[in-house]
Scaffold this active site. Structure first.
Site, PDB file in Angstrom:
ATOM      1  N   LYS A  92     -48.401 -10.485  22.239  1.00  0.00           N
ATOM      2  CA  LYS A  92     -48.412 -11.246  23.452  1.00  0.00           C
ATOM      3  C   LYS A  92     -49.248 -12.384  23.696  1.00  0.00           C
ATOM      4  O   LYS A  92     -49.001 -13.430  24.100  1.00  0.00           O
ATOM      5  CB  LYS A  92     -48.407 -10.167  24.661  1.00  0.00           C
ATOM      6  CG  LYS A  92     -47.495  -9.101  24.701  1.00  0.00           C
ATOM      7  CD  LYS A  92     -47.579  -8.089  25.756  1.00  0.00           C
ATOM      8  CE  LYS A  92     -46.244  -7.291  26.085  1.00  0.00           C
ATOM      9  NZ  LYS A  92     -44.860  -7.840  25.695  1.00  0.00           N
ATOM     10  N   VAL A 116     -53.095   5.311  27.689  1.00  0.00           N
ATOM     11  CA  VAL A 116     -52.833   6.163  26.479  1.00  0.00           C
ATOM     12  C   VAL A 116     -53.681   5.808  25.394  1.00  0.00           C
ATOM     13  O   VAL A 116     -54.469   6.463  24.577  1.00  0.00           O
ATOM     14  CB  VAL A 116     -51.650   6.634  26.334  1.00  0.00           C
ATOM     15  CG1 VAL A 116     -51.429   7.733  25.083  1.00  0.00           C
ATOM     16  CG2 VAL A 116     -51.035   7.295  27.474  1.00  0.00           C
ATOM     17  N   GLU A 124     -39.904 -11.788  21.869  1.00  0.00           N
ATOM     18  CA  GLU A 124     -41.062 -12.000  21.478  1.00  0.00           C
ATOM     19  C   GLU A 124     -40.944 -12.611  20.190  1.00  0.00           C
ATOM     20  O   GLU A 124     -40.140 -12.285  19.447  1.00  0.00           O
ATOM     21  CB  GLU A 124     -41.851 -10.812  21.418  1.00  0.00           C
ATOM     22  CG  GLU A 124     -42.044 -10.406  22.968  1.00  0.00           C
ATOM     23  CD  GLU A 124     -43.068  -9.354  23.142  1.00  0.00           C
ATOM     24  OE1 GLU A 124     -44.136  -9.509  23.797  1.00  0.00           O
ATOM     25  OE2 GLU A 124     -42.983  -8.292  22.751  1.00  0.00           O
TER      26      GLU A 124
END
EC number: 1.2.1.8
Length: 490
Positions: A162, A180, A464
């Site tokens: 990203k 997490v 992406e």
């Protein structure tokens, strides 16, 4: 007592205390050990990060393309120098085997950053002649401040996937890792700063998606959201982003991907692909080929070859370099996967292997689930319809090509698909009919930096990696120039 010191936020090129005073714990899923207390960002912290990013982005965008490229290349070098150190931390946080994180997670993230660092000088506009005295030129300008919201399965890789195109295009990014697995994104922020990225250009805010993620998607100064996660959450993020300020969005969401093995396939190769497509990273990969379609004439032989390979899986302590199958990422996720396995049993899928938590010895302290293979599955079973995100393969039998493709497409998802065949014409014919954004022929799973990845249907929006992603971190300004006289109608 936690293994590491309390983790702070990263804003403006340094670690800062969260104003909330609240923390959460990150847990090693291999043994239940508390790795660290992590500070939880508040709305005030989000505002601090945004203002820091606004200022940092101005400095970053004012640099020449070659300056930005050199800085990002320096970050690539640092990532590669610290590959083993980062991999060890990723293994503790995710439970993935060290052999895997060393070879894949940081390596593939650094590859993407290197790819985009090389493309920075190639960001350019167009010149369009209109007539002798007039022309149009276009500029590709950065969006400004963008936000990335990561998933827990590939923490540092996703942060790089990203941030790399965002920073290459001259933007600043605020990144929120999954609560997490938050640890390696903070280390990436350190590396960017050390490489010379201006303060504020890459900030990391830890906390929950319901709070921090929501505040980022609603913020009027954030121009784009790039999200990786589940489809239901992605819909909420997209709705919030568009309703707040018409932000651009990229969504990499869930999947229930089909792998079709045609009758002429090399069954050894097909079994290798099916096992990798279901059990790599303990099945916690968004593109997993969890619906395996095998021709009826080949079912028994294929199942035997799959079981032979499953027996070779080396389940163990992720710190052991011989291990190639570790625990699931968390204990709550383990319970979710076990629930799906019980559903498969209840709906009369035939269990070939696994189907239970692994509790022998020290494994009882971790979130281990045995590699599980169901066969004689039907399209209406829960394990076939819903994304499990764990080590659960569903084998489905078909009789002809048209049936296999129709059933493969009968899903709300469209992230990935693949075929195994020695017939080149059939391979391309089938792939062209499959409704998925990422497809593989006689292979599975590789996502090189040059390859745009993303889904059809409810598996996502946008892409992406690849050239197309870089363009979507810019906006086009069109400028008309008149060299001659201006003729007014008044």
């Amino acid at each position: 007592m936690a293994r590491f010191e309390e983790q702070k936020l990263y804003i403006g090129g340094r670690y800062v205390e969260a104003s909330s005073g609240a923390t959460f714990e990150t847990i090693n899923p291999a043994n239940g050990e508390v790795l660290a207390k992590v500070q939880r960002a508040s709305r005030e912290d989000v505002e601090r990060a945004v203002q820091s990013a606004v200022e940092g982005q101005k400095v970053w965008a004012a640099m020449t393309a070659m300056q930005r490229s050199r800085i990002l290349r320096r970050a690539v070098d640092l990532l590669r120098e610290r590959n083993d150190e980062l991999a060890a931390l990723e293994t503790l946080d995710t439970g993935k085997p060290l052999a895997e994180t060393r070879a894949v997670d940081i390596v593939t993230g650094a590859d993407v950053l290197e790819y985009y660092a090389g493309l920075v000088p190639a960001i350019e506009g167009e010149q369009i002649p209109l007539r002798e005295t007039s022309f149009v030129y276009t500029r590709r300008e950065p969006l400004g401040v963008v936000a990335g919201i990561g998933a827990w399965n590939y923490p540092v890789q996703i942060a790089l996937w990203k941030s790399a195109p965002a920073l290459a295009a001259g933007n600043a990014m605020i990144f929120k890792p999954s609560e997490v697995t938050p640890l390696t994104a903070l280390k990436l922020a350190e590396i960017y700063t050390e490489a010379g990225v201006p303060d504020g250009v890459f900030n990391v805010l830890t906390g929950s998606g319901r709070e921090v993620g929501q505040w980022l998607t609603e913020h009027p100064l954030i121009e784009k959201i790039s999200f990786t996660g589940g489809t239901s959450t992605g819909k909420k993020v997209m709705a919030s982003a568009s309703s707040s300020s018409l932000k651009e969005v990229t969504m990499e969401l869930g999947g229930k991907s089909p792998l079709i093995i045609f009758p002429d396939a090399d069954l050894d190769r097909a079994a290798d692909i099916a096992v990798m497509a279901n059990f790599f990273s303990s099945g916690q990969v968004c593109t997993n080929g969890t619906r395996v379609f095998i021709h009826r004439s080949q079912q028994a032989r294929f199942e035997a070859k799959v079981l032979e390979r499953v027996q070779r899986i080396r389940l163990g302590d992720p710190q052991d370099e011989n291990t190639n199958f570790g625990p699931l990422v968390s204990f709550p996720h383990m319970e979710s996967v076990l629930g799906y396995i019980e559903s498969g049993k209840a709906q009369k899928a035939r269990l070939l292997c696994g189907g239970e938590r692994v509790t022998e010895g020290a494994f009882g302290n971790g979130a281990y689930v045995a590699p599980t293979v169901f066969t004689d599955c039907s399209d209406d079973m829960t394990i076939v319809r819903e994304e499990i995100f764990g080590p659960v393969m569903s084998i489905l039998v078909y009789d002809d090509e048209d049936e296999a493709i129709r059933r493969a497409n009968d899903t709300e998802y469209g992230l990935a698909a693949g075929v195994v065949t020695q017939d080149l014409a059939r391979a391309h014919r089938a792939i062209h009919r499959l409704e998925a954004g990422i497809c593989w022929i006689n292979t599975w799973g590789e996502s090189p930096a040059e390859m745009p990845v993303g889904g059809y249907k409810q598996s996502g929006v946008g892409r992406e990696n690849g050239l197309t992603t870089l363009a979507h971190y810019t906006r086009i300004k069109s400028v008309q120039v008149e060299l001659g006289d201006y003729a007014s109608v008044f």
